[in-house]
Design a protein around this motif. Structure first.
Motif, PDB file in Angstrom:
ATOM      1  N   THR A   1       6.906  -4.190  12.468  1.00 12.95           N
ATOM      2  CA  THR A   1       6.939  -5.412  11.676  1.00 12.95           C
ATOM      3  C   THR A   1       6.485  -6.603  12.501  1.00 12.95           C
ATOM      4  O   THR A   1       6.910  -6.771  13.640  1.00 12.95           O
ATOM      5  N   GLN A   2       5.639  -7.409  11.918  1.00  8.51           N
ATOM      6  CA  GLN A   2       5.200  -8.661  12.523  1.00  8.51           C
ATOM      7  C   GLN A   2       5.547  -9.783  11.559  1.00  8.51           C
ATOM      8  O   GLN A   2       5.516  -9.591  10.341  1.00  8.51           O
TER       9      GLN A   2
ATOM     10  N   LEU B   1       5.528 -11.802   6.428  1.00  9.19           N
ATOM     11  CA  LEU B   1       6.011 -10.546   6.981  1.00  9.19           C
ATOM     12  C   LEU B   1       4.903  -9.518   6.790  1.00  9.19           C
ATOM     13  O   LEU B   1       4.331  -9.415   5.700  1.00  9.19           O
ATOM     14  N   HIS B   2       4.585  -8.789   7.843  1.00 11.97           N
ATOM     15  CA  HIS B   2       3.541  -7.768   7.788  1.00 11.97           C
ATOM     16  C   HIS B   2       4.139  -6.512   8.409  1.00 11.97           C
ATOM     17  O   HIS B   2       4.385  -6.478   9.612  1.00 11.97           O
TER      18      HIS B   2
ATOM     19  N   VAL C   1       3.324  -3.341   3.898  1.00 11.36           N
ATOM     20  CA  VAL C   1       3.793  -4.440   3.062  1.00 11.36           C
ATOM     21  C   VAL C   1       3.385  -5.736   3.738  1.00 11.36           C
ATOM     22  O   VAL C   1       3.600  -5.910   4.933  1.00 11.36           O
ATOM     23  N   ILE C   2       2.781  -6.621   2.966  1.00  8.64           N
ATOM     24  CA  ILE C   2       2.534  -7.983   3.411  1.00  8.64           C
ATOM     25  C   ILE C   2       3.225  -8.881   2.402  1.00  8.64           C
ATOM     26  O   ILE C   2       2.949  -8.791   1.202  1.00  8.64           O
TER      27      ILE C   2
ATOM     28  N   GLU D   1       0.866  -1.180   0.000  1.00  5.15           N
ATOM     29  CA  GLU D   1       0.000   0.000   0.000  1.00  5.15           C
ATOM     30  C   GLU D   1       0.898   1.224   0.000  1.00  5.15           C
ATOM     31  O   GLU D   1       1.803   1.326   0.824  1.00  5.15           O
ATOM     32  N   GLY D   2       0.635   2.126  -0.935  1.00  5.88           N
ATOM     33  CA  GLY D   2       1.457   3.320  -1.082  1.00  5.88           C
ATOM     34  C   GLY D   2       2.381   3.168  -2.282  1.00  5.88           C
ATOM     35  O   GLY D   2       3.589   3.121  -2.149  1.00  5.88           O
TER      36      GLY D   2
END
Length: 151
Positions: A54-55, A40-41, A26-27, A12-13
């Protein structure tokens, strides 16, 4: 998808103006059909242009198979902008990049001063399908990314 690898990235973006775009989220899901996937999220911190929360997580083959199948089936019928990077034809400031089983699909938007008009446009129905895929990937990322890391 026996033994095949895959990668799915949602950003997104993706559109910029005078300056380049600021990626807000970012996913990324990548792996193979034998061992599942890592996830990664990353979300842009409020008031920041480069610091992300970040998760990460992991999902089994069973958890990812249906998602990948639905995404591939839907993306096969959606257009991408032509030339690449010319215009955000879905109007969501979001891109999906998908690679699996020899299938590749990716949309984008103008970065910085580049851009223009795409010779291909999405219909209202195609825009709705794309929006549903964005929601599906967002929900999956939120559900399975659990370990927070401050970067």
């Amino acid at each position: 998808m026996t033994g095949s690898s895959f990668q799915l990235i949602l950003r997104e973006g993706i559109t910029g103006g005078f300056a380049g775009p600021t990626v807000k989220k970012v996913i990324e899901i990548k792996g193979d059909s034998n061992s599942g996937a890592t996830l990664l999220h990353a979300n842009l911190k409020p008031e920041s242009k480069k610091d992300y929360v970040t998760q990460t997580g992991a999902v089994s083959t069973e958890q990812i198979t249906t998602l990948l199948s639905v995404i591939k089936d839907q993306l096969q019928n959606l257009p991408t902008e032509e030339p690449a990077g010319s215009e955000d034809i879905y109007g969501l400031d979001t891109s999906i990049l998908f690679f699996a089983d020899g299938f590749q699909w990716g949309n984008g938007g103008p970065e910085g001063c580049t851009g223009g008009e795409s010779s291909r446009q999405a219909t209202p129905e195609q825009k709705q399908i794309f929006a549903s895929l964005v929601e599906l990937i967002n929900n999956f990322g939120t559900q399975y990314a659990t370990i927070a890391e401050n970067n």
